[in-house]
Design an enzyme around this catalytic site. Sequence first.
Site, PDB file in Angstrom:
ATOM      1  N   ASP A   1      44.295  36.840  36.504  1.00  0.00           N
ATOM      2  CA  ASP A   1      43.884  38.219  36.216  1.00  0.00           C
ATOM      3  C   ASP A   1      42.595  38.234  35.397  1.00  0.00           C
ATOM      4  OD1 ASP A   1      46.217  39.177  37.451  1.00  0.00           O
ATOM      5  OD2 ASP A   1      47.343  39.097  35.578  1.00  0.00           O
TER       6      ASP A   1
ATOM      7  N   ASP B   1      53.134  36.009  34.347  1.00  0.00           N
ATOM      8  CA  ASP B   1      52.191  36.479  33.331  1.00  0.00           C
ATOM      9  C   ASP B   1      52.638  35.972  31.965  1.00  0.00           C
ATOM     10  OD1 ASP B   1      50.649  37.957  35.179  1.00  0.00           O
ATOM     11  OD2 ASP B   1      52.021  39.651  35.038  1.00  0.00           O
TER      12      ASP B   1
END
Length: 212
Positions: free
Chosen positions: A178, A144
């Site tokens: 995401d 991320d």
Amino acid sequence: MSLKKASLIIILILLIDQISKFYIKTNFALGDEIKVFEWFRILFVENEGMAWGAKIPGEYGKLLLTSFRLVAIVGIAYWLWDSVRKNGSKILIVAISMIFAGAFGNIIDSVFYGEIFNHSYNQVATFLPEEGGYGTLLHGKVVDMLYFPLWSGYLPEWIPFWGGQYFTFFEPVFNIADSAITTGVFLLLLFNKKAFPQEEKESGKKKTEAVY
């Protein structure tokens, strides 16, 4: 919308997602950060579990999570194929394509990254290191890097439970995959009637038949 066009959407999202993750993994150590704007930063973190960093406890928790993701992606793939076969609406197929691409992007991390990268603790990881990766197949961590701390400060004392505490909005760090999943779900919710027109018509027919 054809399956070919849906595939192009999936491939494009996967390319952007994986290129960004490879770049971060091979140029940042864990915790490294670049401030683009005050409210937007590139911050490298790794997610061992589900959304928001949640984990399945136990020795086999990570394996169970990755296995579940693999089963889920098969179901999403069938949903996409079936929607194209039934001439589903364009918004539905675009949304499913984005959800599939996002899920698949994170699956790549979970399945392979433990094998193809070494760890990122106090160092920049190496792609295909001679000493082997930081984990095994199906035990990779999701990369991320997108961080949007839109506001940070101390909450007013009058707020119950959290008053006076330091708070950051928006706290989660996420990735392109995401974002694709979230956008796909958002499209389905926002354009529900356009996404599922056949269901709406059939529902109306059944109600009419029930009256007569």
